[in-house]
Each structure stands twice: as C-alpha cells, then as structure tokens.
Write a protein that holds these residues in place. Structure first.
Motif, PDB file in Angstrom:
ATOM      1  N   MET A  92       0.852  -1.173   0.000  1.00 12.93           N
ATOM      2  CA  MET A  92       0.000   0.000   0.000  1.00 12.93           C
ATOM      3  C   MET A  92       0.897   1.234   0.000  1.00 12.93           C
ATOM      4  SD  MET A  92      -2.766   1.111   2.955  1.00 12.93           S
ATOM      5  CE  MET A  92      -3.380  -0.547   3.043  1.00 12.93           C
TER       6      MET A  92
ATOM      7  N   ALA B 123       0.709   5.786   0.413  1.00 12.20           N
ATOM      8  CA  ALA B 123      -0.058   6.998   0.685  1.00 12.20           C
ATOM      9  C   ALA B 123       0.480   8.099  -0.221  1.00 12.20           C
ATOM     10  CB  ALA B 123       0.057   7.409   2.144  1.00 12.20           C
TER      11      ALA B 123
ATOM     12  N   HIS C 212       0.858  12.320  -0.629  1.00 10.06           N
ATOM     13  CA  HIS C 212       0.855  13.576   0.109  1.00 10.06           C
ATOM     14  C   HIS C 212       1.143  14.724  -0.843  1.00 10.06           C
ATOM     15  CE1 HIS C 212       1.033  11.324   3.920  1.00 10.06           C
ATOM     16  NE2 HIS C 212       1.895  10.534   3.302  1.00 10.06           N
TER      17      HIS C 212
ATOM     18  N   TYR D  97      -1.839  15.091   3.772  1.00 11.73           N
ATOM     19  CA  TYR D  97      -2.231  13.744   3.365  1.00 11.73           C
ATOM     20  C   TYR D  97      -3.377  13.812   2.373  1.00 11.73           C
ATOM     21  CZ  TYR D  97      -4.539   9.145   4.039  1.00 11.73           C
ATOM     22  OH  TYR D  97      -5.141   7.925   3.870  1.00 11.73           O
TER      23      TYR D  97
ATOM     24  N   LYS E 188      -4.753   7.011   0.951  1.00 12.05           N
ATOM     25  CA  LYS E 188      -4.018   5.759   0.945  1.00 12.05           C
ATOM     26  C   LYS E 188      -4.561   4.919  -0.205  1.00 12.05           C
ATOM     27  CE  LYS E 188      -6.792   3.292   4.414  1.00 12.05           C
ATOM     28  NZ  LYS E 188      -6.773   2.608   5.735  1.00 12.05           N
TER      29      LYS E 188
ATOM     30  N   TYR F  20       4.308  13.572  -3.003  1.00 10.33           N
ATOM     31  CA  TYR F  20       5.156  12.494  -2.503  1.00 10.33           C
ATOM     32  C   TYR F  20       4.315  11.243  -2.240  1.00 10.33           C
ATOM     33  CZ  TYR F  20       8.606  16.148  -1.516  1.00 10.33           C
ATOM     34  OH  TYR F  20       9.510  17.184  -1.622  1.00 10.33           O
TER      35      TYR F  20
ATOM     36  N   GLU G 181       4.416   7.516  -0.137  1.00  7.00           N
ATOM     37  CA  GLU G 181       4.991   6.960   1.092  1.00  7.00           C
ATOM     38  C   GLU G 181       4.581   5.505   1.212  1.00  7.00           C
ATOM     39  OE1 GLU G 181       2.778   8.134   4.497  1.00  7.00           O
ATOM     40  OE2 GLU G 181       4.252   7.478   5.983  1.00  7.00           O
TER      41      GLU G 181
ATOM     42  N   TRP H 110       5.558   1.757   3.871  1.00  5.42           N
ATOM     43  CA  TRP H 110       6.097   1.394   5.199  1.00  5.42           C
ATOM     44  C   TRP H 110       6.310  -0.112   5.248  1.00  5.42           C
ATOM     45  CZ3 TRP H 110       1.846   4.007   3.810  1.00  5.42           C
ATOM     46  CH2 TRP H 110       0.656   3.286   3.770  1.00  5.42           C
ATOM     47  N   ASP H 111       7.245  -0.484   6.103  1.00  5.93           N
ATOM     48  CA  ASP H 111       7.642  -1.874   6.245  1.00  5.93           C
ATOM     49  C   ASP H 111       7.849  -2.135   7.731  1.00  5.93           C
ATOM     50  OD1 ASP H 111       9.787  -3.835   4.048  1.00  5.93           O
ATOM     51  OD2 ASP H 111       8.534  -4.444   5.737  1.00  5.93           O
ATOM     52  N   THR H 112       8.331  -3.307   8.061  1.00  4.47           N
ATOM     53  CA  THR H 112       8.488  -3.702   9.458  1.00  4.47           C
ATOM     54  C   THR H 112       9.295  -2.691  10.271  1.00  4.47           C
ATOM     55  OG1 THR H 112       8.486  -5.996   8.738  1.00  4.47           O
ATOM     56  CG2 THR H 112       9.230  -5.568  10.976  1.00  4.47           C
ATOM     57  N   ASN H 113      10.389  -2.214   9.705  1.00  4.91           N
ATOM     58  CA  ASN H 113      11.298  -1.367  10.478  1.00  4.91           C
ATOM     59  C   ASN H 113      11.545  -0.002   9.857  1.00  4.91           C
ATOM     60  OD1 ASN H 113      11.885  -3.421  12.439  1.00  4.91           O
ATOM     61  ND2 ASN H 113      13.075  -4.444  10.843  1.00  4.91           N
ATOM     62  N   THR H 114      10.766   0.380   8.881  1.00  6.31           N
ATOM     63  CA  THR H 114      11.087   1.609   8.169  1.00  6.31           C
ATOM     64  C   THR H 114       9.867   2.243   7.527  1.00  6.31           C
ATOM     65  OG1 THR H 114      12.602   2.546   6.530  1.00  6.31           O
ATOM     66  CG2 THR H 114      11.553   0.481   5.963  1.00  6.31           C
ATOM     67  N   ARG H 115       9.983   3.512   7.240  1.00  2.00           N
ATOM     68  CA  ARG H 115       9.053   4.216   6.364  1.00  2.00           C
ATOM     69  C   ARG H 115       9.882   4.798   5.233  1.00  2.00           C
ATOM     70  NH1 ARG H 115       3.884   5.407   7.926  1.00  2.00           N
ATOM     71  NH2 ARG H 115       3.472   4.150   9.762  1.00  2.00           N
TER      72      ARG H 115
ATOM     73  N   PHE I 176       9.837   7.379   1.642  1.00  2.00           N
ATOM     74  CA  PHE I 176       9.188   8.352   0.780  1.00  2.00           C
ATOM     75  C   PHE I 176       9.839   8.318  -0.602  1.00  2.00           C
ATOM     76  CE2 PHE I 176       6.412  10.578   3.658  1.00  2.00           C
ATOM     77  CZ  PHE I 176       6.964  10.326   4.902  1.00  2.00           C
TER      78      PHE I 176
ATOM     79  N   GLY J 177      10.967  10.327  -4.087  1.00  3.38           N
ATOM     80  CA  GLY J 177      11.693  11.581  -4.240  1.00  3.38           C
ATOM     81  C   GLY J 177      10.809  12.788  -4.530  1.00  3.38           C
TER      82      GLY J 177
ATOM     83  N   ASN K 123      11.975   2.679  15.820  1.00  2.00           N
ATOM     84  CA  ASN K 123      12.812   2.416  14.644  1.00  2.00           C
ATOM     85  C   ASN K 123      13.441   3.719  14.187  1.00  2.00           C
ATOM     86  OD1 ASN K 123      10.331   0.226  14.138  1.00  2.00           O
ATOM     87  ND2 ASN K 123      12.385  -0.542  13.761  1.00  2.00           N
TER      88      ASN K 123
ATOM     89  N   PHE L 125       1.642  -0.399  10.976  1.00  2.00           N
ATOM     90  CA  PHE L 125       1.704  -0.430   9.509  1.00  2.00           C
ATOM     91  C   PHE L 125       0.532   0.358   8.938  1.00  2.00           C
ATOM     92  CE2 PHE L 125       5.122  -3.305   9.767  1.00  2.00           C
ATOM     93  CZ  PHE L 125       4.862  -4.156  10.815  1.00  2.00           C
TER      94      PHE L 125
END
Lengths: 111, 122
Positions: free
Chosen positions: A32, A34, A36, A46, A49, A91, A93, A95-100, A102, A104, B59, B106
């Motif tokens: 998925m 989003a 912005h 925003y 999504k 932009y 965006e 997201w994953d388990t440990n990160t977001r 964006f 460029g 994180n 998430f």
C-alpha cells in the motif's frame, strides 16, 4: 526495504488532467502507499491511501478531483480539472516492518 | 481537527544537541503510532524515526541511528526527538507525523505538524 520511484517533474494545463506515478521496487509490488501534497512553503498534507487492488481512501476535505489507481507495482494519483493551487510537490509513502520510505517527489507545474 | 505543534528547533553548532517536542491534541494520542520526518532545504521528505503507541517499539533511519532518540509521554500528549552529535547534514525542517489507524504500526501518515527548523552550523 522498499524503494519508491517518482518522476521529478510533471506539467499540465489549467483545467486539464494529470496522472502521477509512484513505482514500488521489486519484491514490494503488493504494498500500500499513501500520497501527500506539499504546496510551496507549507507542510505536507495527506491526500489518500492506495492499495494494490486500486481501492483508495481519501483524507478529510480532499476534493473529488483527486483519485487513485494501481497497476502491478505502479500506484497512480490522478488530478482532474487542474487548479492553480494544485501546483505543488507530490510524494508517495510506504512502510515496512522497520522503516518508512518516501519517494523523491514529483514537482507538478500547472501551466 | 487534529493538531500537532512542534517546538525546540533553532541554531546549534556541529556536535551539539537539541530536543524537539511535538504537542498533540484533538485525538487520543496514546493509541497512535507517531513519527518524525525531516526535509533538508530544497530537498524531499526523509523518514527519521517511528515510535509505537506505548513507546515500547522504536525504529530509526540509518542516518540517525545511535545519535537520535525518539520518545513519548502519553500523559502529556507529547512526542520528543532528542538529537545528539548533530552534523551539518542534519539541517532540515523536522515534522511530527501521526499515523492513520489506531494501534497499527503499519499505517500511513495522515496528519503533519507545521514543522520546526533545525540549523546545524558554526
């Protein structure tokens, strides 16, 4: 981790339509995203999504002129009946388990 | 309407420290995952850090790991970013950001603060 790729710039005429693209990296095509909008000198706002299926859910107050769609790893933001204040950076965006992450950003010019 | 109000930015020398705050209102702060996102002058958005609703999970981007610490005080409805060992390339507007879905790590960002400028320079 996922990577988002956007064209750096786009342009379209006042009153016309434009479609901006955000491409997910290999292995992340089902994610998925989003979208912005950031008008000059302002904080981001925003818009929506957008799922792999193409279903989208817009934020509060986002005009009907804004819509989303998907095809494979590509996530699209379409704007119809372009207005002067649509001129902005857009932009995506994700997201994953440990990160977001964006993209460029795409600088949209309304001619 | 959701409100996020950042403060604490300013001019700091390389190697120095700064603590940013984000005061949240008009939503149940304690149930939402929160993030910090920054934007260097003339550049795009860069994710910095995310914290879970309880504060038990955090994180960080590789660029700030070991130097920045995100935290929150749910009783005060406030999000923090402690920034140490600051470098010139940390110069940016720092935005506080809320996720859309209560309790869900998430989830997209759905509200942004107005940002606070951090300038690292001698």
């Amino acid at each position: 981790q996922p990577v988002l790729t956007q064209s750096s710039s786009a342009s379209a005429s006042l009153g016309s339509s434009v479609k901006l693209t955000c491409t997910l990296s290999r292995g992340h095509s089902s994610y998925m995203v989003a979208w912005h909008q950031q008008q000059p000198g302002k904080a981001p706002r925003y818009l929506m999504k957008l799922e792999f299926s193409g279903n989208y859910n817009k934020g509060s107050g986002v005009p009907d002129r804004f819509s989303g769609s998907s095809s494979g790893a590509d996530r699209y933001l379409a704007i119809s009946n372009l207005q002067s204040d649509d001129e902005a950076n857009y932009y995506c965006e994700t997201w994953d388990t440990n990160t977001r992450v964006f993209g460029g950003g795409t600088n949209l010019t309304v001619l | 309407e959701v409100q996020l109000l950042e403060s604490g930015g300013g001019l700091v020398q390389p190697g120095g420290s700064l603590r940013l705050s984000c005061a949240a209102s008009e939503f149940t702060f304690s149930t939402y995952v929160m993030s910090w996102v920054r934007q260097a002058p003339g550049k795009g958005l860069e994710w910095v850090s995310t914290i879970s609703d309880s504060g038990g999970r955090t994180n960080y981007a590789d660029s700030v790991k070991g130097r920045f610490t995100i935290s929150r005080d749910n009783s005060k409805h406030t999000l923090y970013l402690q920034m140490n060992s600051l470098r010139a390339d940390d110069t940016a507007v720092y935005y506080c950001a809320k996720t859309a879905d209560s309790g869900n790590y998430f989830s997209p960002t759905d509200y942004w603060g107005q940002g606070t400028l951090v300038t690292v320079s001698s």
